[in-house]
Write a protein that holds these residues in place. Structure first.
Motif, PDB file in Angstrom:
ATOM      1  N   ALA A  62     -17.105   7.009  49.729  1.00 49.35           N
ATOM      2  CA  ALA A  62     -18.666   7.907  50.494  1.00 49.35           C
ATOM      3  C   ALA A  62     -19.097   8.763  49.547  1.00 49.35           C
ATOM      4  CB  ALA A  62     -18.082   8.078  51.933  1.00 49.35           C
ATOM      5  N   LYS A  63     -20.233   8.840  49.176  1.00 54.22           N
ATOM      6  CA  LYS A  63     -20.509   9.718  48.062  1.00 54.22           C
ATOM      7  C   LYS A  63     -20.498  11.230  48.875  1.00 54.22           C
ATOM      8  CE  LYS A  63     -24.560  11.254  45.314  1.00 54.22           C
ATOM      9  NZ  LYS A  63     -25.922  11.031  45.131  1.00 54.22           N
ATOM     10  N   LYS A  64     -19.560  12.094  47.956  1.00 53.14           N
ATOM     11  CA  LYS A  64     -19.148  13.431  48.213  1.00 53.14           C
ATOM     12  C   LYS A  64     -20.686  14.425  48.990  1.00 53.14           C
ATOM     13  CE  LYS A  64     -16.548  17.245  47.864  1.00 53.14           C
ATOM     14  NZ  LYS A  64     -15.812  17.718  47.114  1.00 53.14           N
ATOM     15  N   ASN A  65     -21.177  15.005  50.281  1.00 51.37           N
ATOM     16  CA  ASN A  65     -21.586  16.379  49.612  1.00 51.37           C
ATOM     17  C   ASN A  65     -21.393  17.200  49.393  1.00 51.37           C
ATOM     18  OD1 ASN A  65     -23.294  14.135  51.308  1.00 51.37           O
ATOM     19  ND2 ASN A  65     -22.752  14.264  53.625  1.00 51.37           N
ATOM     20  N   ILE A  66     -22.763  17.139  48.368  1.00 49.29           N
ATOM     21  CA  ILE A  66     -22.898  18.567  47.739  1.00 49.29           C
ATOM     22  C   ILE A  66     -23.336  19.709  48.561  1.00 49.29           C
ATOM     23  CG2 ILE A  66     -23.489  20.235  45.891  1.00 49.29           C
ATOM     24  CD1 ILE A  66     -23.178  18.099  43.937  1.00 49.29           C
ATOM     25  N   LYS A  67     -22.812  21.264  48.508  1.00 49.86           N
ATOM     26  CA  LYS A  67     -23.045  22.057  50.157  1.00 49.86           C
ATOM     27  C   LYS A  67     -23.336  22.905  49.113  1.00 49.86           C
ATOM     28  CE  LYS A  67     -20.670  20.288  53.407  1.00 49.86           C
ATOM     29  NZ  LYS A  67     -21.903  19.091  54.362  1.00 49.86           N
ATOM     30  N   ILE A  68     -24.687  23.718  49.692  1.00 50.95           N
ATOM     31  CA  ILE A  68     -25.743  24.545  49.026  1.00 50.95           C
ATOM     32  C   ILE A  68     -25.135  25.571  49.837  1.00 50.95           C
ATOM     33  CG2 ILE A  68     -27.752  25.130  47.490  1.00 50.95           C
ATOM     34  CD1 ILE A  68     -28.177  22.092  47.547  1.00 50.95           C
ATOM     35  N   PRO A  69     -25.317  27.026  49.590  1.00 53.26           N
ATOM     36  CA  PRO A  69     -25.570  28.218  50.093  1.00 53.26           C
ATOM     37  C   PRO A  69     -26.890  28.296  50.566  1.00 53.26           C
ATOM     38  CG  PRO A  69     -24.464  28.880  47.859  1.00 53.26           C
ATOM     39  CD  PRO A  69     -25.477  27.491  47.663  1.00 53.26           C
ATOM     40  N   LEU A  70     -27.416  29.522  52.051  1.00 51.49           N
ATOM     41  CA  LEU A  70     -28.550  28.557  52.807  1.00 51.49           C
ATOM     42  C   LEU A  70     -29.049  29.455  51.612  1.00 51.49           C
ATOM     43  CD1 LEU A  70     -29.554  28.442  55.101  1.00 51.49           C
ATOM     44  CD2 LEU A  70     -28.845  30.964  55.965  1.00 51.49           C
ATOM     45  N   LEU A  71     -29.601  30.445  51.157  1.00 46.58           N
ATOM     46  CA  LEU A  71     -30.342  31.489  50.479  1.00 46.58           C
ATOM     47  C   LEU A  71     -30.853  30.582  49.466  1.00 46.58           C
ATOM     48  CD1 LEU A  71     -29.171  35.365  50.699  1.00 46.58           C
ATOM     49  CD2 LEU A  71     -31.017  33.917  51.694  1.00 46.58           C
ATOM     50  N   PHE A 120     -41.568  35.116  45.027  1.00 46.57           N
ATOM     51  CA  PHE A 120     -40.463  34.067  45.103  1.00 46.57           C
ATOM     52  C   PHE A 120     -39.075  35.191  44.674  1.00 46.57           C
ATOM     53  CE2 PHE A 120     -36.298  33.105  42.711  1.00 46.57           C
ATOM     54  CZ  PHE A 120     -36.020  32.480  43.429  1.00 46.57           C
ATOM     55  N   TYR A 121     -39.339  36.190  44.153  1.00 44.45           N
ATOM     56  CA  TYR A 121     -37.972  37.911  44.405  1.00 44.45           C
ATOM     57  C   TYR A 121     -38.592  38.121  46.327  1.00 44.45           C
ATOM     58  CZ  TYR A 121     -35.991  36.566  40.050  1.00 44.45           C
ATOM     59  OH  TYR A 121     -35.687  35.873  38.781  1.00 44.45           O
ATOM     60  N   LEU A 122     -39.190  38.770  45.574  1.00 44.54           N
ATOM     61  CA  LEU A 122     -39.788  39.169  47.263  1.00 44.54           C
ATOM     62  C   LEU A 122     -39.008  38.129  48.727  1.00 44.54           C
ATOM     63  CD1 LEU A 122     -41.189  41.810  49.133  1.00 44.54           C
ATOM     64  CD2 LEU A 122     -43.626  40.439  48.864  1.00 44.54           C
ATOM     65  N   ASN A 123     -39.528  36.741  48.751  1.00 46.61           N
ATOM     66  CA  ASN A 123     -38.543  36.301  49.338  1.00 46.61           C
ATOM     67  C   ASN A 123     -37.424  35.973  49.814  1.00 46.61           C
ATOM     68  OD1 ASN A 123     -39.820  34.037  51.379  1.00 46.61           O
ATOM     69  ND2 ASN A 123     -38.303  32.955  49.997  1.00 46.61           N
ATOM     70  N   LYS A 124     -36.616  35.610  48.463  1.00 47.85           N
ATOM     71  CA  LYS A 124     -35.417  36.147  47.992  1.00 47.85           C
ATOM     72  C   LYS A 124     -34.646  37.115  48.626  1.00 47.85           C
ATOM     73  CE  LYS A 124     -31.724  34.740  45.000  1.00 47.85           C
ATOM     74  NZ  LYS A 124     -31.142  34.761  43.530  1.00 47.85           N
ATOM     75  N   SER A 125     -35.410  38.841  48.214  1.00 42.29           N
ATOM     76  CA  SER A 125     -34.382  39.869  49.270  1.00 42.29           C
ATOM     77  C   SER A 125     -35.034  40.099  50.118  1.00 42.29           C
ATOM     78  CB  SER A 125     -35.610  41.127  48.517  1.00 42.29           C
ATOM     79  OG  SER A 125     -35.065  42.272  48.625  1.00 42.29           O
ATOM     80  N   ASN A 126     -36.150  39.495  50.818  1.00 34.41           N
ATOM     81  CA  ASN A 126     -36.263  39.142  52.226  1.00 34.41           C
ATOM     82  C   ASN A 126     -35.720  37.832  52.873  1.00 34.41           C
ATOM     83  OD1 ASN A 126     -38.036  40.992  54.604  1.00 34.41           O
ATOM     84  ND2 ASN A 126     -38.896  39.318  55.003  1.00 34.41           N
ATOM     85  N   LYS A 147     -32.380  37.455  52.003  1.00 37.44           N
ATOM     86  CA  LYS A 147     -31.643  37.887  51.891  1.00 37.44           C
ATOM     87  C   LYS A 147     -30.683  39.306  53.448  1.00 37.44           C
ATOM     88  CE  LYS A 147     -27.735  39.865  48.986  1.00 37.44           C
ATOM     89  NZ  LYS A 147     -27.244  40.634  47.428  1.00 37.44           N
ATOM     90  N   LYS A 148     -31.877  40.279  53.265  1.00 41.54           N
ATOM     91  CA  LYS A 148     -32.417  41.000  54.200  1.00 41.54           C
ATOM     92  C   LYS A 148     -31.906  40.870  55.563  1.00 41.54           C
ATOM     93  CE  LYS A 148     -34.089  45.710  56.067  1.00 41.54           C
ATOM     94  NZ  LYS A 148     -35.514  46.076  55.522  1.00 41.54           N
ATOM     95  N   ILE A 149     -32.307  39.615  55.898  1.00 38.09           N
ATOM     96  CA  ILE A 149     -32.760  39.279  56.908  1.00 38.09           C
ATOM     97  C   ILE A 149     -31.662  38.241  57.405  1.00 38.09           C
ATOM     98  CG2 ILE A 149     -33.432  36.720  59.080  1.00 38.09           C
ATOM     99  CD1 ILE A 149     -36.934  38.068  57.371  1.00 38.09           C
ATOM    100  N   TRP A 150     -30.812  37.424  56.250  1.00 35.53           N
ATOM    101  CA  TRP A 150     -29.494  36.343  57.176  1.00 35.53           C
ATOM    102  C   TRP A 150     -28.408  37.596  57.183  1.00 35.53           C
ATOM    103  CZ3 TRP A 150     -29.389  31.223  58.917  1.00 35.53           C
ATOM    104  CH2 TRP A 150     -30.539  31.179  58.796  1.00 35.53           C
ATOM    105  N   ASN A 151     -28.666  37.711  56.182  1.00 34.59           N
ATOM    106  CA  ASN A 151     -27.425  39.423  55.593  1.00 34.59           C
ATOM    107  C   ASN A 151     -26.023  39.855  57.420  1.00 34.59           C
ATOM    108  OD1 ASN A 151     -26.153  41.524  54.709  1.00 34.59           O
ATOM    109  ND2 ASN A 151     -26.193  43.076  56.206  1.00 34.59           N
TER     110      ASN A 151
END
Length: 428
Positions: free
Chosen positions: A2-11, A150-156, A158-162
């Protein structure tokens, strides 16, 4: 396989989706803008051509004869009228000394009893330059907006999911032995707040259930010891104090053995419970080779099977002395119980690895179950089936590797005391 599923961080996953969606929208909008602006410019050029043609027609109707200005305007009398048309044409421009692209409108008009072919042309090179200038400007602007978003969305994000990531780390550190509640970070997000509530309730219930089970196991183990000892003593008194028939003696002896097994089972289950609860926190430097030598000496006095010990190097372990003795006792006694035909048992210590070899006609059928509780390869042996399970628990507690192999007609159990990279931290 079986092919191993690669896990990706949420952000990263969220940013990746945003990235691809934005790139796709940017490409599609650029293509749409290109064709739309080109259509607008062509429409504007044609409007200019029709406007110039209308002015020329008005001048001819007024009796004026506008002069031709090749290649921009050409007025020629013709014999017959034809359908008006527009086209692109390439004409040599002497002012630029090169061929230039023009958009041409040719119409046929009957004015004052004469037929005219009116040709009006507009240079379109500049419109292409304007088109590409607009497209490039748009791409630069949209790219800057994309990077900013992109950076605004990433920063936002990160703050929401902290709070979620903080609480996840707290869950990873959760221990049943710790009395302190989880330090969960509250969030203004409704779902995160509800998740915190559920986690607090769940961990509290798990701790309560664990404490109740632990207390129950300890109580049962403790309470069983006294009645078992009393039964054992009474049976011994009956055997020693009365004249018994052979059948009665055999039955009582069998009962006595079963009680001994039950007593041993109770002690081993209690030990397993303590191991799982990490109640052995004392550590000392133990010379495993010296301990093995003492145990072999003791077994040689009571066992008919010969035990030999080859010590190539000393093995030092940092562990509880009581557990070290149980570990060595169980691994050797297991070899004695399952050694076929009374063949000698060889024990070796080399490079921080303790190996125990005992003769066996065939290899073990289910080696993956060897360290499972109550597993017995041979049902003829009335053992508790917990000896190797306890050995495995002790090894897991200190991060030692224990392996089994069948080598040249011998069962081989090896404990690597040097493999402590995965050592678990004992909870206080």
């Amino acid at each position: 396989m079986a092919k191993k599923n690669i896990k990706i961080p949420l952000l990263r996953k969220a940013s990746k989706s945003f990235l691809w969606a934005s790139m796709l929208l940017m490409v599609l909008s650029t293509i749409a803008l290109f064709f739309y602006v080109r259509w607008l410019l062509e429409k504007e050029v044609e409007e200019e051509l029709f406007s110039a043609e209308a002015r020329i027609e008005s001048a001819l109707l007024a009796g004026q004869h506008p002069s031709s200005l090749a290649p921009i305007i050409e007025i020629n009398e013709v014999d017959e009228l034809k359908t008006a048309f527009t086209k692109d044409t390439v004409i040599f421009d002497p002012s630029q000394d090169e061929m230039e692209l023009f958009r041409e409108l040719s119409t046929y008009k009957s004015i004052n009893s004469k037929s005219y072919k009116i040709s009006v042309r507009v240079l379109v090179v500049e419109t292409n330059q304007i088109l590409w200038a607009i497209i490039l400007s748009y791409m630069v602007i949209i790219l800057l907006v994309f990077v900013f978003q992109f950076y605004l969305n990433k920063s936002n994000n990160k703050k929401i999911w902290n709070p979620f990531f903080h609480n996840l780390e707290q869950m990873k550190k959760f221990s049943l032995l710790s009395k302190e509640p989880l330090q969960l970070l509250d969030s203004e997000i409704l779902e995160f707040s509800e998740l915190n509530k559920e986690i607090s309730q769940l961990t509290g219930k798990v701790r309560d259930d664990y404490e109740n089970l632990k207390q129950y196991t300890e109580d049962v183990s403790h309470e069983l010891q006294t009645p078992l000892a009393i039964i054992q003593a009474k049976i011994e008194n009956i055997i020693n104090g009365q004249s018994l028939t052979e059948i009665q003696f055999n039955q009582l002896a069998s009962i006595q053995k079963d009680i001994q097994r039950l007593t041993q089972l109770n002690k081993r289950l209690a030990l397993l419970t303590k191991l799982e609860n990490h109640q052995f926190t004392h550590r000392a430097s133990i010379d495993i080779t010296d301990l093995i030598a003492q145990i072999i000496s003791n077994f040689n006095e009571i066992s008919t099977i010969s035990l030999t010990f080859e010590k190539a190097s000393n093995i030092m372990a940092n562990m509880d002395p009581y557990l070290a003795e149980i570990l060595c006792n169980n691994i050797i006694s297991n070899a004695i119980k399952h050694s076929s035909h009374g063949k000698p048992i060889n024990i070796e210590s080399k490079n921080m690895v303790l190996s125990v070899y005992n003769y066996g006609a065939t290899s073990i059928a289910n080696p993956q179950q060897l360290f499972t509780r109550f597993y017995r390869e041979n049902k003829e042996f009335k053992s508790t089936g917990l000896g190797l399970a306890i050995v495995k628990k002790i090894c897991d507690l200190y991060g030692y590797d224990i392996t089994y192999a069948y080598i040249n007609g011998h069962h081989c159990f090896s404990i690597d005391f040097g493999s402590t990279t995965s050592t678990r931290k004992l909870s206080s």
